[in-house]
Motif scaffolding. Structure first.
Motif, mmCIF file in Angstrom:
data_model
loop_
_atom_site.group_PDB
_atom_site.id
_atom_site.type_symbol
_atom_site.label_atom_id
_atom_site.label_comp_id
_atom_site.label_asym_id
_atom_site.label_seq_id
_atom_site.Cartn_x
_atom_site.Cartn_y
_atom_site.Cartn_z
ATOM 1 N N ARG A 266 0.878 -1.184 0.000
ATOM 2 C CA ARG A 266 0.000 0.000 0.000
ATOM 3 C C ARG A 266 0.911 1.228 0.000
ATOM 4 N NH1 ARG A 266 -4.473 1.105 3.672
ATOM 5 N NH2 ARG A 266 -5.160 2.178 1.804
ATOM 6 N N ARG B 180 2.055 9.418 9.537
ATOM 7 C CA ARG B 180 0.606 9.306 9.433
ATOM 8 C C ARG B 180 0.219 8.198 8.452
ATOM 9 N NH1 ARG B 180 -3.471 14.232 7.894
ATOM 10 N NH2 ARG B 180 -5.399 13.120 8.299
ATOM 11 N N ALA C 29 0.699 4.870 10.084
ATOM 12 C CA ALA C 29 -0.369 4.630 11.061
ATOM 13 C C ALA C 29 -1.675 4.257 10.356
ATOM 14 C CB ALA C 29 -0.569 5.875 11.925
ATOM 15 N N LEU C 30 -1.890 4.821 9.170
ATOM 16 C CA LEU C 30 -3.121 4.530 8.443
ATOM 17 C C LEU C 30 -3.031 3.226 7.658
ATOM 18 C CD1 LEU C 30 -4.083 8.098 7.127
ATOM 19 C CD2 LEU C 30 -5.170 6.806 8.963
ATOM 20 N N GLY C 31 -1.895 2.542 7.756
ATOM 21 C CA GLY C 31 -1.789 1.221 7.136
ATOM 22 C C GLY C 31 -1.025 1.202 5.822
ATOM 23 N N PHE C 32 -0.369 2.310 5.474
ATOM 24 C CA PHE C 32 0.448 2.306 4.261
ATOM 25 C C PHE C 32 1.828 1.732 4.565
ATOM 26 C CE2 PHE C 32 -2.732 5.519 3.399
ATOM 27 C CZ PHE C 32 -3.080 5.255 2.077
#
Lengths: 370, 402
Positions: A2, A113, A116-119
């Motif tokens: 991602r 960020r 933390a958002l899954g990237f």
């Protein structure tokens, strides 16, 4: 993977995002809104945060068929880049805001960020190469296009940040990137490159500093202290600057005069001949290591400006974690505040912020003012 | 990447109703300018007038009270500026505009513009913590100098937090002093019982695409005796108040959509309220510290049945939006802005929320196509999404060491 693609609205980040999509990554585009005062800053054609840029980025994302969002990082950018820029000039140093932005915004606030958002990674249109060194480590190298190489402004990235950085343009020439953008139907293919400092829309750095810091008139003197002229603020001068000194009389020996030293506290700008600018060593603080920290003595090259020539150099760390860099060929016009980036061939070893310089004409290290 | 989509953003726009799509596309195939005198023109005119009659009947208005516009924003602008200018022309002392602090930007900005450009004196009426306008403040403002008030504008129901305004109190307070009242009813139509005559309003804004109609069409319903200075001058269409060739297909679609939604409203209002109550319970179940903004009662007289609006402490609204979007769930962080940069909502700020909580908010809005499956999809996603957004929120406020 991602991948979060930072999209400025320019051609480079658009092609970088396109290549990330082609590589099979799950890509999301994000435009970073960095201007604190959109009304004034976004009017400028030269800034990088105009409404038009946001639209261009969005159109590129549309074409790639990826989600697109705008992240408001104006507050972070103001605190970490713009205020730092002003404070550094006020202290008589010459900062590089692009480098600061990479260090504290793009590969810190944005990367943190994103993770933390899954990237898994942040992708940008920087011209630099990340090379897998085997054993899981990644190395930062100069770009294939020497004219566009941006490894200098990425020299602040740590090994940890590099693990999550994607620079898909590092192996490509700028001309080929434009051509590819055209082939892909990206409307930004012909868009001019951005220049200068993105938050100074009119390109007038001296004017920006005058507005930020107010007038602080003082004297322009030579090495003996003889007053040659006046200035409206020492911060508007940069070591090595030749133009715009406004000195009526030529030097007695007829040679051009350059800014040798800027002392905002004393409101003094010192000028002198070119050869007095030669620097043979720098002392760096706040070292950052793109790979393993420097162990013993380093032999390689050093670069002191974004588009400066690398020179052969020797470096070592001191007990206080400062970096002493001997420049084996003198470099002209080095100012405290600039970054010294060390290279081993094409590989970026690390960087530090220049705190003091040692002139070729002197045995004494000159301190940057704090 | 094809994720099944769950659409929870009906307050932004709604899917077009099948029967409306039929009406619009059928009419698009037919030639005719409704102002032309020949057969094609007469045929178009007939469609426009039949649409006008049906729309008027559905909204409790007379056909002559319907002025078709390019949408809600134009109708709001026409009402605010048109009323102000006409009232001001009749009596130059009328410079005061009384507007609720939680109006949509289509009202807020024309009001501000009148203040900046035409010396209007604006008084923003305060709201309570649920976003409900303070009628006592309105009464006091009116009574202070009734002769200087040009107009009062208070929306029927708020687009962000869904709060229904005490319109009959607003109207009676203003009418005691002979002051006209405009209301933006864009969010109310189809969700609440809306009857123009019964409301006592002087002007009311409606929009097509919020009720399953086409984009780019709306109407200002305005009493015959109310004078309006036009915004658009030209061919003199729409009783000389709004010039421009009439968009026959869009007008036919608007009318069909409003008629359908008004017919369904008594049943769909109840259905959406029940669905919304389930959504609220599911979100609060998954995220116990989420804050429901707006009126907590599910009563149709107090809150739009399709509206649920939350703040998620510790999260950024745009992080939540990104994560939900990636899972196929579509909602809104509040008012969208042209640059896409989230500003703390003026509605939440007026309700007394701090900027932190205002930035941490999301709106879910239900409409005519909403189903139990939509709510279930959100119920599954919201817990993990908030958990992740919190990590990002914490990261983002961390100061980077120098």
């Amino acid at each position: 993977m991602r991948v979060l693609a930072a999209m400025s609205g320019g051609v480079d980040s658009a092609v970088a995002a396109a290549r990330a999509v082609d590589a099979g990554h799950d890509v999301v585009g994000v435009h970073l809104a960095l201007a604190s005062n959109p009304a004034s800053l976004r009017n400028g054609a030269r800034g990088c945060c105009t409404l038009e840029d946001a639209r261009d980025a969005r159109r590129a994302a549309d074409l790639l068929g990826i989600p697109f969002y705008v992240w408001d990082l104006a507050e972070r950018f103001r605190a970490d880049v713009v205020e730092d820029f002003v404070a550094e000039y006020a202290a008589g140093r010459t900062p590089n805001p692009c480098l600061r932005c990479n260090e504290r915004v793009k590969f810190a606030a944005v990367l943190d960020r994103a993770v933390a958002l899954g990237f898994d990674a942040v992708c940008t249109g920087h011209y630099a190469r990340v090379v897998d060194a085997g054993d899981g480590r990644r190395e930062l190298h100069r770009a294939a296009d020497p004219a566009k190489d941006q490894s200098y402004v990425l020299g602040v990235l740590t090994a940890e940040q590099l693990q999550r950085a994607l620079f898909p343009l590092g192996d490509t020439l700028k001309g080929d990137v434009r051509e590819e953008a055209g082939r892909r139907g990206l409307a930004v293919a012909g868009k001019p490159d951005s220049h200068d400092v993105c938050f100074i829309a009119d390109g007038d750095t001296a004017g920006f500093l005058r507005r930020s810091l107010g007038a602080a008139p003082g004297a322009i003197v030579d090495a003996d202290g003889t007053v040659l002229g006046r200035h409206e603020g020492a911060y508007a001068y940069t070591v090595g600057q030749r133009r715009g000194l406004g000195l009526g009389r030529p030097a007695s020996d007829g040679r051009p005069r350059y800014v040798l030293d800027v002392s905002p506290v004393e409101r003094r700008v010192t000028v002198g001949p070119a050869d007095a600018l030669d620097v043979r060593a720098v002392l760096g603080v706040r070292p950052r290591w793109c790979g393993p920290p420097l162990g013993g003595e380093f032999h390689g090259s050093a670069q002191l400006r974004a588009h400066g020539e690398p020179v052969p150099a020797r470096a070592r760390r001191t007990a206080a974690d400062t970096l002493v860099v001997d420049l084996l060929r003198p470099v002209r016009g080095v100012a405290p505040g600039q970054a010294v980036v060390l290279y081993d061939g094409t590989r970026v070893v690390g960087s530090a912020t220049v705190d003091r310089v040692v002139r070729a004409s002197s045995d004494v290290a000159e301190a940057g003012r704090h | 990447m094809s994720v099944p989509r769950t659409y929870l953003d009906h307050a932004a726009t709604t899917p077009m109703r099948a029967e409306v799509l039929e009406v619009v596309t059928a009419r698009m195939r037919v030639l005719g300018n409704a102002s032309s005198l020949h057969a094609s023109g007469r045929a178009a005119r007939r469609v426009v007038e039949e649409s006008r009659e049906a729309l008027a009947a559905a909204l409790g208005a007379r056909p002559s009270e319907v002025v078709f516009t390019s949408g809600g924003t134009e109708a709001d602008n026409l009402a605010v500026k048109g009323l102000y200018r006409a009232r001001q022309a009749a009596d130059p002392r009328r410079r005061r505009v009384l507007a609720s602090a939680v109006e949509h930007h289509a009202v807020l900005d024309p009001v501000k513009w009148l203040a900046d450009a035409e010396e209007a004196q604006v008084e923003w009426l305060p709201v309570d913590p649920y976003g409900r306008v303070d009628v006592a403040a309105l009464r006091a403002s009116l009574a202070a100098d009734p002769g200087s008030v040009a107009l009062v504008t208070v929306m029927w129901a708020n687009n962000e937090v869904g709060t229904v305004q005490p319109l009959s109190d607003v109207v009676s307070a203003a009418h005691e002093h002979g002051v006209p009242v405009h209301s933006d009813a864009v969010q109310a139509v189809g969700q609440l019982p809306v009857d123009f005559a019964a409301s006592g309003l002087d002007a009311m804004t409606v929009s097509g695409h919020k009720v399953g109609g086409p984009l780019g069409v709306g109407a200002l319903v305005v009493r015959r005796e109310v004078e309006l200075v036009p915004l658009l001058h030209g061919g003199g269409q729409e009783r000389d108040v709004r010039s421009g060739t009439l968009d026959t297909p869009a007008i036919a679609g608007l009318s069909a959509a409003v008629v359908a939604s008004q017919e369904e409203q008594p049943e769909s209002g109840q259905r959406l309220a029940a669905l919304r109550d389930d959504l609220v319970a599911a979100v609060l179940g998954a995220v116990p510290d989420a804050v429901l903004n707006g009126d907590p009662s599910g009563d149709l007289r107090r809150r739009l049945p399709g509206n649920a609006h939350f703040s998620f402490p510790g999260c950024e609204g745009d992080s939540l939006l990104l994560l939900l979007d990636a899972r196929g769930i579509e909602c809104s962080t509040g008012s969208a802005c042209s640059a896409g940069v989230a500003q703390p909502s003026h509605v939440l700020v007026a309700m007394g929320a701090g900027p932190e909580l205002a930035r941490a908010s999301l709106r879910f809005s239900l409409g005519h196509t909403s189903t139990v499956a939509d709510v279930e999809a959100l119920a599954r996603a919201i817990g993990p999404v908030v958990e992740r957004a919190r990590l990002a929120g914490v990261v983002n406020t961390r100061k980077v060491s120098a």
